[in-house]
Motif scaffolding. Structure first.
Motif, PDB file in Angstrom:
ATOM      1  N   ASP A 184       0.582  -1.277  -0.008  1.00  0.00           N
ATOM      2  CA  ASP A 184      -0.093  -0.048   0.034  1.00  0.00           C
ATOM      3  C   ASP A 184       0.925   1.280   0.051  1.00  0.00           C
ATOM      4  OD1 ASP A 184       1.048  -0.029   2.402  1.00  0.00           O
ATOM      5  OD2 ASP A 184      -0.997  -0.352   3.425  1.00  0.00           O
ATOM      6  N   SER A 185       2.225   1.127  -0.011  1.00  0.00           N
ATOM      7  CA  SER A 185       3.093   2.125  -0.195  1.00  0.00           C
ATOM      8  C   SER A 185       4.068   1.702  -0.818  1.00  0.00           C
ATOM      9  CB  SER A 185       3.346   3.007   1.382  1.00  0.00           C
ATOM     10  OG  SER A 185       4.060   1.983   1.958  1.00  0.00           O
ATOM     11  N   TYR A 186       5.102   2.853  -1.250  1.00  0.00           N
ATOM     12  CA  TYR A 186       6.195   2.344  -1.903  1.00  0.00           C
ATOM     13  C   TYR A 186       7.324   3.532  -1.974  1.00  0.00           C
ATOM     14  CZ  TYR A 186       4.854   5.372  -5.987  1.00  0.00           C
ATOM     15  OH  TYR A 186       4.388   6.688  -6.706  1.00  0.00           O
ATOM     16  N   VAL A 187       8.689   3.057  -2.266  1.00  0.00           N
ATOM     17  CA  VAL A 187       9.554   4.217  -2.199  1.00  0.00           C
ATOM     18  C   VAL A 187      10.017   4.627  -4.024  1.00  0.00           C
ATOM     19  CG1 VAL A 187      11.972   4.823  -1.790  1.00  0.00           C
ATOM     20  CG2 VAL A 187      10.715   3.498  -0.181  1.00  0.00           C
ATOM     21  N   ARG A 188       9.776   5.671  -4.033  1.00  0.00           N
ATOM     22  CA  ARG A 188       9.849   6.110  -5.697  1.00  0.00           C
ATOM     23  C   ARG A 188      10.978   6.083  -6.120  1.00  0.00           C
ATOM     24  NH1 ARG A 188       7.052  11.586  -8.073  1.00  0.00           N
ATOM     25  NH2 ARG A 188       7.470  11.215 -10.298  1.00  0.00           N
ATOM     26  N   MET A 189      11.548   5.492  -7.391  1.00  0.00           N
ATOM     27  CA  MET A 189      12.775   5.443  -7.987  1.00  0.00           C
ATOM     28  C   MET A 189      12.517   6.355  -9.269  1.00  0.00           C
ATOM     29  SD  MET A 189      14.201   1.563  -8.021  1.00  0.00           S
ATOM     30  CE  MET A 189      12.736   0.909  -8.670  1.00  0.00           C
ATOM     31  N   GLU A 190      13.522   7.146  -9.732  1.00  0.00           N
ATOM     32  CA  GLU A 190      13.308   8.081 -10.846  1.00  0.00           C
ATOM     33  C   GLU A 190      14.486   8.040 -11.661  1.00  0.00           C
ATOM     34  OE1 GLU A 190      10.968  12.031 -10.179  1.00  0.00           O
ATOM     35  OE2 GLU A 190      11.845  11.573  -8.149  1.00  0.00           O
ATOM     36  N   ASP A 191      14.477   8.227 -12.695  1.00  0.00           N
ATOM     37  CA  ASP A 191      15.628   8.389 -13.655  1.00  0.00           C
ATOM     38  C   ASP A 191      16.653   9.083 -13.060  1.00  0.00           C
ATOM     39  OD1 ASP A 191      16.880   7.522 -16.151  1.00  0.00           O
ATOM     40  OD2 ASP A 191      16.741   9.763 -16.755  1.00  0.00           O
ATOM     41  N   GLY A 192      17.928   8.521 -12.634  1.00  0.00           N
ATOM     42  CA  GLY A 192      18.948   9.265 -12.091  1.00  0.00           C
ATOM     43  C   GLY A 192      19.122   8.981 -10.627  1.00  0.00           C
TER      44      GLY A 192
END
Length: 395
Positions: A192-200
């Motif tokens: 129900d939750s996550y740690v967001r990965m982004e480009d870089g």
């Protein structure tokens, strides 16, 4: 051999839990497999670098495995990808816990993207261990959309998409009866939750620094990871050694151009330095990243040329199968093949190399202009919104 839709009833993406490959290019000998023919099996894992273990989770499909990677983190483990929901996958993880993980907990689960073989057991592992769940935003949100939209009623927009692509309407009762729920069957309740990965995004895995490199086309925001401390690259489904991932248009974005994003993403990854050991989601770990990128790009450029030639007469997407595929298309592969055929047609359309017409509730595509293979990739990269920033910008 031409496909036979009367025997090959397609399903929607919501029904697609395999995401099997509809287009393949075999390794031409330019790749080096450091472990030869050896692959992990059961609790027998292979250490591909100090503290990084390569394991396999069985899948209940013709593509019968997914590679997962285990990183020793001192007091626990990080795992990348999970396998699909089901007892077979759970039993495999329980076996790894008993024989490989040494009683230490899984503290972080990373999913490269939202397909069931990659995050199908993420929620189950998180529930068992309290681990953090890491994924990109677009993949998390789309996974939730597909999971929550599963149901017994086949959506009207999905039917419209199939019929306008050339699927015979006489199969409507059979398609409706199939329902729209297999994505949910292949994916445990999502965290129900996550740690967001982004480009870089930079993170530490197994005592090494890694950077997220986003690829698009096979899925909207697929996370690859390149190691900053030694030559290692986690390719996910973006770069596989002997097959290439399906790149499809789906009913939710019926005029999408995912093949443009796919080709541009691969071209961008040519900036990855050196000759890293590539850790793919399927097949064997290998050296030869740049050669494989070239082969994947050239394979699609060749298919685009064949398709342009085939469409000198107007064709529906279904009627392009003969030009695009060298084998009979059947079962679930029909849907993937249809989505990929439309993706190739849309790329040609975006380059002003085919005209689209709408007649008798069908889309037809007719070639125009001259196909110049040498200029296609640059023209793709020049399209608005397609190219991401250069990997050299991170340096």
């Amino acid at each position: 051999m031409e496909a036979h839709p009367e025997r090959d009833i397609p399903v929607s993406e919501g029904e697609t839990v395999d995401h099997r490959i509809s287009s393949t290019w075999s390794d031409d000998g330019s790749l080096n497999y450091p472990h030869g023919e050896k692959v992990p099996a059961g609790a027998d894992v292979i250490e591909v670098a100090a503290g990084i273990l390569w394991a396999r989770i069985p899948l209940p499909w013709s593509l019968d495995h997914i590679n997962v990677y285990l990183f020793r983190e001192g007091d626990g483990w990080t795992v990348i990808d999970t396998g699909a929901r089901g007892n077979t996958g759970k039993e495999a993880w329980e076996g790894l816990e008993q024989t490989v993980l040494g009683g230490l907990p899984i503290k972080r689960v990373i999913a490269t993207h939202m397909h069931p073989d990659h995050l199908g057991l993420a929620g189950w592992l998180v529930e068992r261990s309290g681990a953090e769940f890491w994924i990109t935003q677009a993949e998390y949100l789309l996974a939730n959309t597909l999971w929550n939209s599963a149901g017994t009623e086949f959506p009207e927009n999905e039917l419209t998409y199939l019929f306008r692509g050339g699927v015979d309407r006489k199969y409507e009762p059979m398609i409706r009866a199939a329902g729209y729920g297999n994505y949910k069957k292949g994916v445990h309740t999502l965290p129900d939750s996550y740690v967001r990965m982004e480009d870089g995004t930079e993170l530490t895995l197994g005592g090494r620094r890694w950077r997220v490199v986003i690829g698009r086309g096979h899925s909207p925001e697929h996370a690859c990871l390149t190691c900053l401390d030694e030559p290692l690259f986690i390719g996910g489904d973006q770069i596989l050694p002997e097959i290439t991932s399906n790149v499809s248009v789906y009913a939710r974005e019926p005029k999408g151009n995912p093949l443009a994003h796919w080709l541009s993403s691969l071209d961008r990854m040519r900036a990855i330095e050196g000759d890293p050991l590539v850790l793919p989601s399927h097949g064997r770990v290998f050296y030869g990243l740049q050669a494989r990128i070239d082969a994947l790009i050239n394979g699609h450029l060749d298919k685009l040329e064949k398709l342009h030639d085939w469409c000198q007469n107007p064709r529906t997407a279904v009627k392009t199968f003969k030009a695009l595929y060298r084998r009979k298309i059947e079962g679930m592969d029909f849907y993937l093949a249809l989505g990929e055929a439309i993706a190739h047609l849309h790329l040609l359309e975006s380059l002003d190399l085919v005209d689209r017409s709408f007649e008798d509730d069908l889309y037809f595509f007719k070639a125009k202009g001259r196909y110049d293979k040498a200029s296609v990739l640059q023209r793709v990269n020049d399209q608005p919104g397609v190219s991401l920033r250069s990997l050299n910008d991170f340096a």
